[in-house]
Design an enzyme around this catalytic site. Structure first.
Site, PDB file in Angstrom:
ATOM      1  N   ASP A  12       0.889  -1.193  -0.021  1.00  0.00           N
ATOM      2  CA  ASP A  12       0.015  -0.064   0.012  1.00  0.00           C
ATOM      3  C   ASP A  12       0.766   1.100  -0.083  1.00  0.00           C
ATOM      4  O   ASP A  12       0.562   2.229   0.814  1.00  0.00           O
ATOM      5  CB  ASP A  12      -0.876  -0.108   1.298  1.00  0.00           C
ATOM      6  CG  ASP A  12      -1.923  -1.286   1.236  1.00  0.00           C
ATOM      7  OD1 ASP A  12      -2.258  -1.636   0.141  1.00  0.00           O
ATOM      8  OD2 ASP A  12      -2.229  -1.530   2.169  1.00  0.00           O
ATOM      9  N   LYS A  15       1.746   2.317  -5.067  1.00  0.00           N
ATOM     10  CA  LYS A  15       2.442   1.452  -6.672  1.00  0.00           C
ATOM     11  C   LYS A  15       1.573   2.014  -7.592  1.00  0.00           C
ATOM     12  O   LYS A  15       1.939   2.162  -8.664  1.00  0.00           O
ATOM     13  CB  LYS A  15       2.532  -0.012  -6.212  1.00  0.00           C
ATOM     14  CG  LYS A  15       3.549  -0.331  -5.065  1.00  0.00           C
ATOM     15  CD  LYS A  15       3.667  -1.791  -4.805  1.00  0.00           C
ATOM     16  CE  LYS A  15       2.464  -2.399  -4.288  1.00  0.00           C
ATOM     17  NZ  LYS A  15       2.074  -2.016  -2.918  1.00  0.00           N
ATOM     18  N   GLY A  39      -4.576  -4.571  -3.710  1.00  0.00           N
ATOM     19  CA  GLY A  39      -5.485  -3.633  -4.024  1.00  0.00           C
ATOM     20  C   GLY A  39      -4.624  -2.335  -4.326  1.00  0.00           C
ATOM     21  O   GLY A  39      -4.119  -1.487  -3.452  1.00  0.00           O
ATOM     22  N   HIS A  40      -4.901  -2.184  -5.673  1.00  0.00           N
ATOM     23  CA  HIS A  40      -4.125  -0.862  -6.239  1.00  0.00           C
ATOM     24  C   HIS A  40      -4.891  -0.059  -6.716  1.00  0.00           C
ATOM     25  O   HIS A  40      -5.762  -0.116  -7.443  1.00  0.00           O
ATOM     26  CB  HIS A  40      -3.131  -1.273  -7.309  1.00  0.00           C
ATOM     27  CG  HIS A  40      -2.023  -2.321  -7.062  1.00  0.00           C
ATOM     28  ND1 HIS A  40      -1.052  -2.876  -7.877  1.00  0.00           N
ATOM     29  CD2 HIS A  40      -1.830  -2.700  -5.668  1.00  0.00           C
ATOM     30  CE1 HIS A  40      -0.411  -3.680  -6.959  1.00  0.00           C
ATOM     31  NE2 HIS A  40      -0.664  -3.577  -5.816  1.00  0.00           N
ATOM     32  N   THR A  41      -4.702   1.335  -6.068  1.00  0.00           N
ATOM     33  CA  THR A  41      -5.784   2.612  -6.740  1.00  0.00           C
ATOM     34  C   THR A  41      -5.028   3.233  -7.474  1.00  0.00           C
ATOM     35  O   THR A  41      -3.802   3.829  -7.364  1.00  0.00           O
ATOM     36  CB  THR A  41      -5.811   3.438  -5.417  1.00  0.00           C
ATOM     37  OG1 THR A  41      -6.045   2.343  -4.312  1.00  0.00           O
ATOM     38  CG2 THR A  41      -6.976   4.277  -5.532  1.00  0.00           C
ATOM     39  N   GLN A 234       2.061  -6.017  -3.084  1.00  0.00           N
ATOM     40  CA  GLN A 234       2.549  -6.233  -1.733  1.00  0.00           C
ATOM     41  C   GLN A 234       3.890  -5.422  -1.587  1.00  0.00           C
ATOM     42  O   GLN A 234       4.125  -4.519  -2.158  1.00  0.00           O
ATOM     43  CB  GLN A 234       2.787  -7.487  -1.383  1.00  0.00           C
ATOM     44  CG  GLN A 234       1.307  -8.382  -1.025  1.00  0.00           C
ATOM     45  CD  GLN A 234       0.866  -8.900  -2.254  1.00  0.00           C
ATOM     46  OE1 GLN A 234       1.373  -9.567  -3.374  1.00  0.00           O
ATOM     47  NE2 GLN A 234      -0.361  -8.628  -2.632  1.00  0.00           N
ATOM     48  N   HIS A 348       2.635  10.476  -0.351  1.00  0.00           N
ATOM     49  CA  HIS A 348       1.838  10.661   0.876  1.00  0.00           C
ATOM     50  C   HIS A 348       2.808  11.682   1.670  1.00  0.00           C
ATOM     51  O   HIS A 348       2.817  12.006   2.758  1.00  0.00           O
ATOM     52  CB  HIS A 348       1.671   9.568   1.890  1.00  0.00           C
ATOM     53  CG  HIS A 348       0.861   8.492   1.292  1.00  0.00           C
ATOM     54  ND1 HIS A 348       1.379   7.556   0.227  1.00  0.00           N
ATOM     55  CD2 HIS A 348      -0.221   8.186   1.120  1.00  0.00           C
ATOM     56  CE1 HIS A 348       0.543   6.752  -0.046  1.00  0.00           C
ATOM     57  NE2 HIS A 348      -0.594   7.168   0.346  1.00  0.00           N
ATOM     58  N   ASP A 350       2.127  14.789   1.259  1.00  0.00           N
ATOM     59  CA  ASP A 350       1.191  15.748   1.622  1.00  0.00           C
ATOM     60  C   ASP A 350       0.663  15.384   3.094  1.00  0.00           C
ATOM     61  O   ASP A 350      -0.188  16.003   3.754  1.00  0.00           O
ATOM     62  CB  ASP A 350       0.229  15.707   0.592  1.00  0.00           C
ATOM     63  CG  ASP A 350      -0.421  14.552   0.193  1.00  0.00           C
ATOM     64  OD1 ASP A 350       0.200  13.325  -0.070  1.00  0.00           O
ATOM     65  OD2 ASP A 350      -1.725  14.147   0.067  1.00  0.00           O
TER      66      ASP A 350
HETATM   67  P1  GDP Z   1      -0.817   0.178  -3.718  1.00  0.00           P
HETATM   68  O1  GDP Z   1      -1.429  -1.089  -3.132  1.00  0.00           O
HETATM   69  O2  GDP Z   1       0.708   0.136  -3.240  1.00  0.00           O
HETATM   70  O3  GDP Z   1      -0.959   0.325  -5.123  1.00  0.00           O
HETATM   71  O4  GDP Z   1      -1.361   1.345  -2.808  1.00  0.00           O
HETATM   72  P2  GDP Z   1      -2.895   1.370  -2.474  1.00  0.00           P
HETATM   73  O5  GDP Z   1      -3.992   1.928  -3.480  1.00  0.00           O
HETATM   74  O6  GDP Z   1      -3.474   0.333  -1.596  1.00  0.00           O
HETATM   75  O7  GDP Z   1      -2.936   2.573  -1.095  1.00  0.00           O
HETATM   76  C1  GDP Z   1      -2.404   3.775  -1.522  1.00  0.00           C
HETATM   77  C2  GDP Z   1      -3.604   4.771  -1.192  1.00  0.00           C
HETATM   78  O8  GDP Z   1      -3.028   6.219  -1.184  1.00  0.00           O
HETATM   79  C3  GDP Z   1      -4.605   4.944  -2.462  1.00  0.00           C
HETATM   80  O9  GDP Z   1      -5.920   5.195  -1.678  1.00  0.00           O
HETATM   81  C4  GDP Z   1      -3.969   6.114  -3.292  1.00  0.00           C
HETATM   82  O10 GDP Z   1      -4.981   6.635  -3.969  1.00  0.00           O
HETATM   83  C5  GDP Z   1      -3.367   6.841  -2.246  1.00  0.00           C
HETATM   84  N1  GDP Z   1      -2.189   7.505  -2.781  1.00  0.00           N
HETATM   85  C6  GDP Z   1      -1.423   7.429  -3.488  1.00  0.00           C
HETATM   86  N2  GDP Z   1      -0.251   8.364  -3.493  1.00  0.00           N
HETATM   87  C7  GDP Z   1      -0.761   9.299  -2.870  1.00  0.00           C
HETATM   88  C8  GDP Z   1      -0.062  10.564  -2.227  1.00  0.00           C
HETATM   89  O11 GDP Z   1       1.225  10.748  -2.662  1.00  0.00           O
HETATM   90  N3  GDP Z   1      -0.585  11.198  -1.401  1.00  0.00           N
HETATM   91  C9  GDP Z   1      -1.870  10.885  -1.007  1.00  0.00           C
HETATM   92  N4  GDP Z   1      -2.560  11.612   0.030  1.00  0.00           N
HETATM   93  N5  GDP Z   1      -2.472   9.711  -1.286  1.00  0.00           N
HETATM   94  C10 GDP Z   1      -1.780   8.926  -2.063  1.00  0.00           C
HETATM   95  P1  IMO Z   2      -0.911  -4.100  -2.246  1.00  0.00           P
HETATM   96  O1  IMO Z   2      -0.421  -4.863  -3.503  1.00  0.00           O
HETATM   97  C1  IMO Z   2      -0.573  -4.636   2.247  1.00  0.00           C
HETATM   98  C2  IMO Z   2      -0.718  -8.810   3.761  1.00  0.00           C
HETATM   99  C3  IMO Z   2      -2.075  -9.280   4.855  1.00  0.00           C
HETATM  100  C4  IMO Z   2      -1.350 -10.051   5.613  1.00  0.00           C
HETATM  101  C5  IMO Z   2      -0.137 -10.624   4.887  1.00  0.00           C
HETATM  102  C6  IMO Z   2      -0.493 -12.312   4.280  1.00  0.00           C
HETATM  103  O2  IMO Z   2      -2.047  -3.531  -2.213  1.00  0.00           O
HETATM  104  O3  IMO Z   2       0.347  -3.404  -1.630  1.00  0.00           O
HETATM  105  P2  IMO Z   2      -1.973 -12.832   2.029  1.00  0.00           P
HETATM  106  O4  IMO Z   2      -3.393 -12.581   1.886  1.00  0.00           O
HETATM  107  O5  IMO Z   2      -1.436 -12.187   1.161  1.00  0.00           O
HETATM  108  O6  IMO Z   2      -1.862 -14.150   2.351  1.00  0.00           O
HETATM  109  O7  IMO Z   2      -1.841 -12.017   3.580  1.00  0.00           O
HETATM  110  O8  IMO Z   2      -0.006  -9.714   3.839  1.00  0.00           O
HETATM  111  N1  IMO Z   2      -1.105  -8.084   2.456  1.00  0.00           N
HETATM  112  C7  IMO Z   2      -0.840  -6.789   1.938  1.00  0.00           C
HETATM  113  N2  IMO Z   2      -0.711  -5.767   2.886  1.00  0.00           N
HETATM  114  N3  IMO Z   2      -0.982  -4.461   0.954  1.00  0.00           N
HETATM  115  C8  IMO Z   2      -1.229  -5.402   0.164  1.00  0.00           C
HETATM  116  O9  IMO Z   2      -1.155  -5.543  -1.111  1.00  0.00           O
HETATM  117  C9  IMO Z   2      -1.374  -6.951   0.593  1.00  0.00           C
HETATM  118  N4  IMO Z   2      -1.452  -8.024   0.336  1.00  0.00           N
HETATM  119  C10 IMO Z   2      -1.209  -8.984   1.356  1.00  0.00           C
HETATM  120  O10 IMO Z   2      -2.782  -8.104   5.188  1.00  0.00           O
HETATM  121  O11 IMO Z   2      -0.784  -9.475   6.781  1.00  0.00           O
HETATM  122 MG    MG Z   3      -2.812  -1.831  -1.862  1.00  0.00          MG
END
Ligand code: GDP
Ligand code: IMO
Ligand code: MG
Length: 451
Positions: A12, A15, A39-41, A234, A348, A350
Site C-alpha cells: 500500500d 504503487k 488492492g492498487h488504486t 505487496q 504521501h 502531503d
Molecule cells: P498500492 O497497493 O501500493 O497501489 O497502494 P493502495 O492503492 O492500496 O494505497 C495507497 C492509497 O493512497 C490510495 O488510496 C491512493 O489513491 C493514495 N495515494 C497514492 N499516492 C498518494 C499520495 O502521494 N498522497 C496521498 N494523499 N494519497 C496517495
Molecule cells: P498491495 O499490493 C498490504 C498482507 C495481509 C497479511 C499478509 C498475508 O495492495 O500493496 P495474504 O492474503 O497475502 O496471504 O496476507 O500480507 N497483504 C498486504 N498488505 N498491501 C497488500 O497488497 C497486501 N497483500 C497482502 O494483510 O498481513
Molecule cells: Mg494496496
C-alpha cells in the site's frame, strides 16, 4: 527497456499510482506475483479505480499480463473486468497458462488456518486478506496445483481435482475436525461443481484469446520494440523470503520475482530501472512486528488516527484500518539492497503536512547493539527499539500547484527529508507523491526517458 515497480515497505505504498503515471510510456504492464490480495488504486481526474488483479496499466488502455508467478482467481478476475467495462474501460488482460488458479477450497482453507492460529494463542495469525493466497502457493510448490492452462482441458482438470479435492476434504474434516457436508463450505469441495464452473472459466479465457505462454509473449512484444512495466504487488517486508516471516504473503514482491514470475531474464530486468515505492510514513494491514508503530500512548494513538484519516489508511481489499508508524530506514535500506533500486518514489508527503513533530527510525537497537538493517527473524525484529532522528515539519501548501511547478517548489523541510531518504537508500528520488491523483505527482525523472 523495462521498469519494475516494487513496494519498499509493507504494501500500500501507492504503487498503483506510479504504475499509472509511468504506464503511459509503457506498452505492456505485467503483474509477476500475488493475486487478488493486492488492492492498487489509480485516480485519474477524480475518478478512482481499485484494482486487485487487472494490472493498473488498464486505466491507460495498456495490455495487462498476469504472469506465471501470479495466483489467479477467475471469479474475481472476470468480476473486475466486468466492473471496469461498466466504468467505460475495455481492459485487455492476458493470463499466463503457467499461473496457478485460486480454487474455492483455497479460500476456505485460508480462513480455517487463520482461525486455528487465532484460537491457538500462538500469536502467529497473519491477518491474511482471506483470498486463498497461501494455500494456493502451497499447492503450487507441492506440485498439486491447478494451473490456468489446465482449465482449457476438461479431462486434465478433472484428474487434478479428483486427486487434490479428497486431500483438502480430509484436511478440513480429519485434521481440523470441521464439517463440510451440509455447510456453506460444501460447494468448494464438490469435484463436479468445481469442474463445471472452472471449465467454463477455461472456455471464457479461450474465447477471449486471453491465455498466453508468458515468456514467449513478452519476448515477442519486446522484440517488436514494446516497453514493459513490471507491477509489483505487496511489499519487501512481506516478501516470503525477505520479509518478516511468518507475517508475510506467500510470494516474492521483490525485483527478482519480476524475472521468475514472468519468464523474462534477470539480465533484462536488471538492465532496466527498478523503482522502489516508499510511503513517507509506514502503514501495515495485518499482524507482525512494527518497531515504529504509533501505539505507545494516547498522544501517539491520536497522531496515528490523524494520519489514518487524512491518508485514507483503510485496506483497499478488506477495509481494515491500517496500523500507522514513522518511516523506518532499516526497512528501506534492506528493500533497496534486495531489489537493487535505481530510484525511489516517495508518496504521501502531503499527508505529513501540518504535524507538530516528524520522526524517522534511522537505526535500531537490538539487544544492546546498534543495527542499520532489519534482522532476519520476526522475534528479533519485535525486540528492536527504534533510534529516532527528528526532522523539521512542513506546512500544508497547494500541492497541485507544487506538482505543476516541480521539485524546487516543495517546502524546504520536505526536500531535506527526501534528500535524507535518497542518501540512505543510495538511490535517486524519481517522484514525489503529493496527492492521490495522477497529476498530484512531482516528477523528477521518468524512468522510461532516463536511458
Ligand atoms: P498500492 O497497493 O501500493 O497501489 O497502494 P493502495 O492503492 O492500496 O494505497 C495507497 C492509497 O493512497 C490510495 O488510496 C491512493 O489513491 C493514495 N495515494 C497514492 N499516492 C498518494 C499520495 O502521494 N498522497 C496521498 N494523499 N494519497 C496517495
Ligand atoms: P498491495 O499490493 C498490504 C498482507 C495481509 C497479511 C499478509 C498475508 O495492495 O500493496 P495474504 O492474503 O497475502 O496471504 O496476507 O500480507 N497483504 C498486504 N498488505 N498491501 C497488500 O497488497 C497486501 N497483500 C497482502 O494483510 O498481513
Ligand atoms: Mg494496496
Amino acid at each position: 527497456m523495462t521498469v519494475t515497480i516494487v513496494g519498499s515497505q509493507l504494501g500500500d505504498e501507492g504503487k498503483g499510482a506510479l504504475v499509472d503515471r509511468w504506464g503511459g510510456d509503457a506498452d505492456v504492464v505485467v503483474r509477476y506475483q500475488g493475486g487478488d490480495n493486492a488492492g492498487h488504486t489509480v485516480v485519474e481526474g477524480g475518478e478512482e479505480y481499485k484494482l486487485s488483479l487487472v494490472p493498473s496499466g488498464a486505466v491507460r488502455g495498456k495490455v495487462g499480463v498476469l504472469g506465471n508467478g501470479c495466483v489467479v482467481n477467475p471469479r474475481t478476475l472476470f468480476d473486475e473486468i466486468d466492473g471496469l467495462r461498466e466504468k467505460g474501460l475495455d481492459p485487455d488482460v492476458r493470463v499466463a497458462r503457467r499461473a496457478h488458479v485460486i480454487m474455492p477450497y483455497h479460500r476456505v482453507l485460508d480462513g480455517i488456518e487463520e482461525e486455528v492460529k487465532a484460537e491457538d494463542e500462538s500469536g502467529t495469525e497473519v491477518g491474511t486478506t482471506g483470498r486463498g493466497i497461501g494455500p494456493t502457493y502451497e499447492d503450487k510448490v507441492g506440485r498439486r496445483g491447478v494451473r490456468i492452462g489446465d482449465l482449457a482441458d476438461r479431462e486434465t482438470l478433472r484428474e487434478r481435482l479428483e486427486y487434490v479435492v479428497p486431500q483438502k476434504r480430509a484436511l478440513v474434516e480429519d485434521v481440523h475436525g470441521l464439517e463440510i457436508d451440509g455447510t456453506d463450505r460444501e460447494d468448494a469441495f464438490d469435484v463436479d461443481a468445481l469442474l463445471e464452473e472452472f471449465a467454463e472459466f477455461g472456455e471464457r479465457l479461450a474465447d477471449g484469446g486471453m491465455t498466453v505462454n508468458c515468456s514467449d509473449f513478452l519476448h515477442h512484444r519486446m522484440q517488436a520494440g514494446d516497453r514493459i512495466m513490471f507491477e509489483g504487488a505487496q511489499g519487501t517486508s512481506i516478501d516470503i523470503d525477505h520479509g518478516n516471516y511468518p507475517f508475510v504473503t506467500s510470494s516474492n514482491p521483490t525485483a527478482g520475482g519480476a524475472a521468475v514470475g514472468s519468464g523474462v531474464g534477470p539480465t533484462v530486468v536488471g538492465q532496466g530501472e527498478v523503482v522502489g515505492i516508499v510511503k513517507a510514513y509506514l502503514s501495515r494491514v495485518g499482524s507482525g512486528p512494527m518497531p515504529t508503530e504509533l501505539d505507545g500512548d494516547e498522544q501517539e494513538e491520536a497522531l496515528a488516527d490523524f494520519i489514518r484519516e487524512k491518508g485514507g489508511e483503510f485496506g483497499t481489499v478488506t477495509g481494515r484500518p491500517r496500523r500507522i508508524g514513522w518511516l523506518d530506514l532499516p526497512m528501506l535500506r534492506h528493500a533497496s539492497r534486495v531489489s537493487g533500486f535505481t530510484g525511489v518514489a516517495v508518496n504521501h508527503v502531503d499527508v505529513l503536512a501540518g504535524l507538530d513533530e516528524l520522526k524517522v527510525a534511522h537505526a535500531y537497537e537490538l539487544d544492546g547493539e546498534v543495527i542499520e538493517t532489519v534482522p532476519a527473524t520476526a522475534e528479533e525484529w519485535a525486540r528492536c527499539e527504534p533510534i529516532y532522528r527528528e526532522f523539521d515539519t512542513w506546512d500544508e501548501v497547494d500541492w497541485t500547484a507544487v506538482a505543476e511547478a516541480g521539485y524546487d517548489a516543495l517546502p524546504e523541510a520536505t526536500q531535506t527529508y527526501l534528500a535524507y531518504i535518497a542518501e540512505e537508500v543510495d538511490a535517486d528520488v524519481y517522484a514525489v507523491g503529493v496527492g492521490p491523483d495522477r497529476e498530484d505527482t512531482v516528477e523528477v525523472v521518468n524512468p522510461y526517458k532516463k536511458q
